[in-house]
Design an enzyme around this catalytic site. Structure first.
Site, short mmCIF file in Angstrom:
data_model
loop_
_atom_site.label_atom_id
_atom_site.label_comp_id
_atom_site.label_asym_id
_atom_site.label_seq_id
_atom_site.Cartn_x
_atom_site.Cartn_y
_atom_site.Cartn_z
N GLU A 122 0.82 -1.21 0.00
CA GLU A 122 0.00 0.00 0.00
C GLU A 122 0.86 1.26 0.00
O GLU A 122 0.53 2.25 -0.64
CB GLU A 122 -0.96 0.00 1.19
CG GLU A 122 -2.06 -1.04 1.08
CD GLU A 122 -2.94 -0.84 -0.15
OE1 GLU A 122 -3.02 0.28 -0.68
OE2 GLU A 122 -3.55 -1.83 -0.61
N TYR B 40 -5.60 6.84 4.29
CA TYR B 40 -5.74 5.82 3.25
C TYR B 40 -5.01 4.52 3.65
O TYR B 40 -5.59 3.43 3.63
CB TYR B 40 -5.17 6.33 1.91
CG TYR B 40 -5.06 5.21 0.92
CD1 TYR B 40 -6.17 4.79 0.20
CD2 TYR B 40 -3.86 4.49 0.78
CE1 TYR B 40 -6.10 3.70 -0.66
CE2 TYR B 40 -3.78 3.41 -0.07
CZ TYR B 40 -4.90 3.02 -0.78
OH TYR B 40 -4.83 1.94 -1.61
N ASP C 205 -8.92 6.33 -2.58
CA ASP C 205 -7.79 6.78 -3.40
C ASP C 205 -8.38 7.35 -4.69
O ASP C 205 -9.60 7.54 -4.79
CB ASP C 205 -6.80 5.62 -3.64
CG ASP C 205 -7.41 4.53 -4.51
OD1 ASP C 205 -8.62 4.61 -4.82
OD2 ASP C 205 -6.68 3.59 -4.89
#
Ligand code: SF4
Length: 364
Positions: free
Chosen positions: A34, A117, A135
């Site tokens: 990520e 996020y 996102d």
């Protein structure tokens, strides 16, 4: 809502791309992926992800690594603060959480570099916590599903998007649900020419119903990037090249050719002599121009004039750098460095192969 969730999950499970980080439930591996994917395309990230995990297979290995080694594996991926933060966060995880990545978004957000996020992605994908992620892909899908016509960069719209994503994530399999939204945005609900006729959620989609899919989301224009002119020099003394390390900013911890920004109206030939005098304390006996390289950062566009310089004796006195080394030019590229430094180094070596020392091409 239930029907939309079910459709997304069924579609995702049947259509997801086989990506390396989808073959694991290891929270550490998911966190690394990520962090990489935030500013990087999937195809670019895959080899970096595999190399990173081969080198640092768990949080202990990352925490115990030297920062140069971490930046070295990251080199070329850009946005180096991500690598520095991963390294710092791994140390916190080992020191404060006994080497276990926290399983809730709020605690994850206390780690260096972990924002909303990343915390949502790790908590939902690795631990199946009902946390949303937004996102670029998710924002586009949600803006179209709900026909949101406000600027998706505005804080009010972002708040709304997080709320919509949060409502979707509060159900079964939030990790897969979040990944379904991201996957749909990446492969079907694309920025241009969304494939509405092949879209599993077309019947839930307001933008599709209104014929507005292509015109959404609405995005305000970002400010034009600032143009910056700078100089960098391969500084040689008795066949060895000077490398300097950046202490702060986007490229902190990376090694560079010495140089700096030009003053307004300053000519590069004069600027390189001034920059070397002011920032590394060396006067230049001879400066030869190799050419210039261009590089785009997110908010500025850099034109870097590159020189090969000879310098006689004299002690290096650093300003704005926190370390230096004299090394064989062939060893220069083994240090962690940014893409623009590499471009400049390649240019000067191409232009002055002999002048850069006999071993100049050896380490490339
Ligand atoms: Fe995107 Fe079209 Fe699907 Fe709506 S129907 S989510 S606009 S691909």
């Amino acid at each position: 809502m239930k029907g939309l969730r079910r459709t997304l999950l069924d579609w995702y499970r049947a259509n997801r791309r086989a990506l390396p980080w989808r073959a694991t439930r290891d929270p550490y591996a998911i966190w690394i992926s990520e962090a990489m994917l935030q500013q990087t395309r999937v195809e670019t990230a895959i080899p970096y992800y595999e190399r990173f995990l081969a080198r640092f297979p768990d949080v202990q290995a990352l925490a115990g690594a030297d920062r140069d080694a971490v930046l070295g594996v990251w080199a070329g991926l850009g946005y180096y603060s991500r690598a520095r933060n991963l390294h710092a966060a791994a140390r916190v995880v080992v020191d404060r959480f006994a080497g276990e990545l926290p399983d809730d978004a709020e605690t994850l957000r206390s780690l260096p570099g972990v924002g909303r996020y990343t915390a949502g992605a790790v908590a939902s994908i690795a631990y199946d916590r009902p946390e949303p992620v937004v996102d670029g892909n998710v924002a586009r899908v949600l803006a179209r599903l709900h026909a949101i016509r406000d600027d998706v960069r505005s804080s009010a719209t972002l708040r709304r998007l997080w709320e919509e994503a949060g409502a979707l994530a509060r159900g079964p399999h939030p990790g897969d649900l979040n990944q379904a939204l991201m996957e749909l945005g990446a492969t079907v609900c694309t920025p241009r020419a969304p494939r509405c006729s092949a879209c599993p959620v077309a019947r839930h989609c307001e933008a599709h119903r209104l014929g507005e899919a292509e015109s959404l989301p609405v995005r305000s224009k970002p400010a034009a990037p600032r143009r910056v002119e700078a100089v960098a020099a391969l500084v040689l003394r008795r066949g060895r090249a000077l490398a300097v390390r950046r202490p702060s900013g986007l490229l902190a911890g990376l090694w560079d050719l010495p140089g700096g920004e030009l003053a307004r109206g300053e000519r590069p030939a004069a600027g390189v002599r001034r920059a070397l005098r002011e920032r590394v304390g060396l006067s230049v006996a001879r400066a030869q121009r190799a050419g210039a390289v261009e590089h785009a950062f997110s908010h500025r566009r850099l034109r870097l004039h590159v020189y090969r310089c000879d310098t006689p004796e004299g002690r290096v006195r650093l300003r704005d750098f926190d370390g230096h080394r004299w090394l064989a030019p062939g060893s220069f590229t083994r240090l962690p460095q940014g893409a623009v430094t590499r471009k400049a180094f390649d240019l000067v070596l191409e232009r002055f192969p002999a002048g850069a020392g006999g071993s100049g091409g050896g380490g490339r």
